[in-house]
Write a protein that holds these residues in place. Structure first.
Motif, PDB file in Angstrom:
ATOM      1  N   LEU A  27       0.843  -1.188   0.000  1.00  0.00           N
ATOM      2  CA  LEU A  27       0.000   0.000   0.000  1.00  0.00           C
ATOM      3  C   LEU A  27       0.879   1.238   0.000  1.00  0.00           C
ATOM      4  O   LEU A  27       1.674   1.446   0.916  1.00  0.00           O
ATOM      5  CB  LEU A  27      -0.918  -0.003   1.217  1.00  0.00           C
ATOM      6  N   ARG A  28       0.753   2.059  -1.042  1.00  0.00           N
ATOM      7  CA  ARG A  28       1.553   3.280  -1.182  1.00  0.00           C
ATOM      8  C   ARG A  28       0.622   4.487  -1.214  1.00  0.00           C
ATOM      9  O   ARG A  28      -0.404   4.460  -1.900  1.00  0.00           O
ATOM     10  CB  ARG A  28       2.407   3.223  -2.452  1.00  0.00           C
ATOM     11  N   PHE A  29       1.015   5.539  -0.496  1.00  0.00           N
ATOM     12  CA  PHE A  29       0.161   6.711  -0.360  1.00  0.00           C
ATOM     13  C   PHE A  29       1.025   7.961  -0.396  1.00  0.00           C
ATOM     14  O   PHE A  29       2.014   8.058   0.327  1.00  0.00           O
ATOM     15  CB  PHE A  29      -0.614   6.637   0.954  1.00  0.00           C
ATOM     16  N   GLU A  30       0.653   8.900  -1.258  1.00  0.00           N
ATOM     17  CA  GLU A  30       1.363  10.176  -1.378  1.00  0.00           C
ATOM     18  C   GLU A  30       0.382  11.288  -1.027  1.00  0.00           C
ATOM     19  O   GLU A  30      -0.343  11.802  -1.886  1.00  0.00           O
ATOM     20  CB  GLU A  30       1.924  10.363  -2.786  1.00  0.00           C
ATOM     21  N   ALA A  31       0.311  11.600   0.265  1.00  0.00           N
ATOM     22  CA  ALA A  31      -0.669  12.572   0.747  1.00  0.00           C
ATOM     23  C   ALA A  31      -0.439  13.941   0.119  1.00  0.00           C
ATOM     24  O   ALA A  31      -1.369  14.598  -0.353  1.00  0.00           O
ATOM     25  CB  ALA A  31      -0.606  12.665   2.263  1.00  0.00           C
ATOM     26  N   ILE A  32       0.800  14.381   0.108  1.00  0.00           N
ATOM     27  CA  ILE A  32       1.192  15.628  -0.542  1.00  0.00           C
ATOM     28  C   ILE A  32       2.370  15.328  -1.445  1.00  0.00           C
ATOM     29  O   ILE A  32       2.920  14.224  -1.434  1.00  0.00           O
ATOM     30  CB  ILE A  32       1.544  16.719   0.493  1.00  0.00           C
ATOM     31  N   ASP A  33       2.786  16.317  -2.218  1.00  0.00           N
ATOM     32  CA  ASP A  33       3.806  16.083  -3.237  1.00  0.00           C
ATOM     33  C   ASP A  33       5.116  15.555  -2.654  1.00  0.00           C
ATOM     34  O   ASP A  33       5.817  14.787  -3.287  1.00  0.00           O
ATOM     35  CB  ASP A  33       4.076  17.368  -4.020  1.00  0.00           C
ATOM     36  N   ASN A  34       5.467  15.965  -1.476  1.00  0.00           N
ATOM     37  CA  ASN A  34       6.779  15.622  -0.943  1.00  0.00           C
ATOM     38  C   ASN A  34       6.743  14.554   0.149  1.00  0.00           C
ATOM     39  O   ASN A  34       7.785  14.219   0.697  1.00  0.00           O
ATOM     40  CB  ASN A  34       7.454  16.883  -0.369  1.00  0.00           C
ATOM     41  N   LEU A  35       5.580  14.043   0.473  1.00  0.00           N
ATOM     42  CA  LEU A  35       5.451  13.061   1.549  1.00  0.00           C
ATOM     43  C   LEU A  35       4.905  11.761   0.978  1.00  0.00           C
ATOM     44  O   LEU A  35       3.817  11.731   0.405  1.00  0.00           O
ATOM     45  CB  LEU A  35       4.527  13.572   2.657  1.00  0.00           C
ATOM     46  N   GLY A  41       8.737   8.783   3.711  1.00  0.00           N
ATOM     47  CA  GLY A  41       9.815   9.585   3.142  1.00  0.00           C
ATOM     48  C   GLY A  41       9.354  11.007   2.887  1.00  0.00           C
ATOM     49  O   GLY A  41       8.263  11.233   2.350  1.00  0.00           O
ATOM     50  N   LEU A  42      10.169  11.956   3.278  1.00  0.00           N
ATOM     51  CA  LEU A  42       9.883  13.379   3.080  1.00  0.00           C
ATOM     52  C   LEU A  42      11.032  13.984   2.290  1.00  0.00           C
ATOM     53  O   LEU A  42      12.192  13.873   2.690  1.00  0.00           O
ATOM     54  CB  LEU A  42       9.713  14.094   4.418  1.00  0.00           C
ATOM     55  N   GLN A  43      10.711  14.610   1.183  1.00  0.00           N
ATOM     56  CA  GLN A  43      11.728  15.204   0.324  1.00  0.00           C
ATOM     57  C   GLN A  43      11.502  16.703   0.237  1.00  0.00           C
ATOM     58  O   GLN A  43      10.379  17.158  -0.001  1.00  0.00           O
ATOM     59  CB  GLN A  43      11.680  14.584  -1.074  1.00  0.00           C
ATOM     60  N   LEU A  44      12.563  17.462   0.426  1.00  0.00           N
ATOM     61  CA  LEU A  44      12.502  18.914   0.354  1.00  0.00           C
ATOM     62  C   LEU A  44      12.969  19.381  -1.017  1.00  0.00           C
ATOM     63  O   LEU A  44      13.944  18.866  -1.563  1.00  0.00           O
ATOM     64  CB  LEU A  44      13.371  19.539   1.446  1.00  0.00           C
ATOM     65  N   GLY A  45      12.274  20.324  -1.567  1.00  0.00           N
ATOM     66  CA  GLY A  45      12.649  20.832  -2.874  1.00  0.00           C
ATOM     67  C   GLY A  45      11.897  20.106  -3.974  1.00  0.00           C
ATOM     68  O   GLY A  45      11.124  19.182  -3.745  1.00  0.00           O
ATOM     69  N   PRO A  46      12.116  20.515  -5.230  1.00  0.00           N
ATOM     70  CA  PRO A  46      11.415  19.894  -6.366  1.00  0.00           C
ATOM     71  C   PRO A  46      11.868  18.457  -6.568  1.00  0.00           C
ATOM     72  O   PRO A  46      13.003  18.082  -6.288  1.00  0.00           O
ATOM     73  CB  PRO A  46      11.820  20.780  -7.552  1.00  0.00           C
ATOM     74  N   HIS A  47      10.972  17.644  -7.048  1.00  0.00           N
ATOM     75  CA  HIS A  47      11.295  16.255  -7.338  1.00  0.00           C
ATOM     76  C   HIS A  47      10.413  15.784  -8.478  1.00  0.00           C
ATOM     77  O   HIS A  47       9.410  16.392  -8.826  1.00  0.00           O
ATOM     78  CB  HIS A  47      11.086  15.372  -6.109  1.00  0.00           C
ATOM     79  N   TYR A  48      10.804  14.641  -9.037  1.00  0.00           N
ATOM     80  CA  TYR A  48      10.035  14.074 -10.146  1.00  0.00           C
ATOM     81  C   TYR A  48       8.728  13.502  -9.618  1.00  0.00           C
ATOM     82  O   TYR A  48       8.717  12.747  -8.666  1.00  0.00           O
ATOM     83  CB  TYR A  48      10.830  12.973 -10.849  1.00  0.00           C
ATOM     84  N   ARG A  49       7.630  13.861 -10.217  1.00  0.00           N
ATOM     85  CA  ARG A  49       6.319  13.399  -9.790  1.00  0.00           C
ATOM     86  C   ARG A  49       5.773  12.405 -10.808  1.00  0.00           C
ATOM     87  O   ARG A  49       5.741  12.673 -12.005  1.00  0.00           O
ATOM     88  CB  ARG A  49       5.365  14.588  -9.677  1.00  0.00           C
ATOM     89  N   ARG A  50       5.323  11.235 -10.330  1.00  0.00           N
ATOM     90  CA  ARG A  50       4.731  10.262 -11.222  1.00  0.00           C
ATOM     91  C   ARG A  50       3.376  10.762 -11.703  1.00  0.00           C
ATOM     92  O   ARG A  50       2.522  11.103 -10.904  1.00  0.00           O
ATOM     93  CB  ARG A  50       4.550   8.907 -10.513  1.00  0.00           C
TER      94      ARG A  50
END
Length: 241
Positions: free
Chosen positions: A191-199, A222-231
């Motif tokens: 089960l994978r969940f991306e509540a917001i873009d970086n979480l 996982g929390l990523q700061l800054g821009p990242h590739y979005r599926r």
């Protein structure tokens, strides 16, 4: 889709397994060379079951659930009981014979803002402040999978009453569930969940129906700061992959 491969591996040394347990299960190193050849044909098929867009008016969003099945047949032959003589150093060395059928059901949820002017349709230099990023992204997914092993002894590579980790089992679960011949693998849930873009949050759960217990229960975040590739979701004709 069909694919296949032919692999040959040469080892300058090998090992003799302790099958009777007289050495505590520790194999004996041998200086005899070992040559291993295996043929690996594989057939993969998948089918989209259902897809539809729903409007979440209260949150000004659109959500698109998508159901898809995934099935495969995999055969590896030519190794046999020689797998017991290979020194285990990396994932290349855990290859064994296998004759298996895998099946899975995946539920994906894609989310995007509803309405508004698309930023992709405007020039970057003259983009409106009111434009929105309307390209969908994968918001959540849930996959349930299992394997059926037609060859329960994996060509003679399996050693009973030991923890056997093979390539055919490691691509399904990291838990070592093979301690004897068996046809059905544990049922795995991802089960994978991306509540917001970086979480991103992921919950992995493995249930073994033969033993009647959970073999693994892990949660990752996982929390990523800054821009990242979005599926993102592909175009309508290909969006439920």
């Amino acid at each position: 889709m069909a694919e296949g491969a032919l692999r040959e591996t040469a080892y300058t040394i090998s090992q003799t397994p302790d099958l009777l347990g007289t050495n505590g299960g520790v194999p004996t190193i041998s200086h005899d060379a070992l040559n291993r050849t295996d043929l690996k044909p594989r057939w993969i098929c998948g089918r989209r079951l259902w897809e539809r867009d729903f409007a979440l008016i209260r949150w000004n969003r659109e959500i698109a659930p998508c159901d898809r099945t995934g099935d495969h047949y995999r055969y590896v032959g030519g190794i046999g009981s020689q797998a017991q003589r290979v020194l285990l150093m990396d994932t290349t060395d855990i290859a064994t014979n296998t004759n298996e059928v895998g099946y899975s059901l995946t539920q994906r949820f894609y989310l995007r803002p509803a309405g508004g002017q698309s930023c992709a349709s405007t020039d970057d230099k003259t983009a409106s402040k009111d434009c929105q990023q309307t390209q969908p992204r994968e918001w959540a997914s849930w996959q349930v999978a299992q394997k059926f092993y037609i060859d329960s002894s994996f060509g003679g590579a399996l050693i009973s009453d030991r923890r056997n980790v093979f390539d055919a089992t490691l691509d399904l679960s990291g838990a070592a569930f093979l301690t004897g011949p068996r046809n059905l693998s544990p049922v795995t849930s991802r089960l994978r969940f991306e509540a917001i873009d970086n979480l991103r949050i992921q919950w992995d759960l493995d249930y073994d129906p033969k033993a009647g217990l959970f073999g693994a229960d892990n949660m990752y975040a996982g929390l990523q700061l800054g821009p990242h590739y979005r599926r993102r979701r592909p175009r309508h004709a290909q969006r439920c992959r």
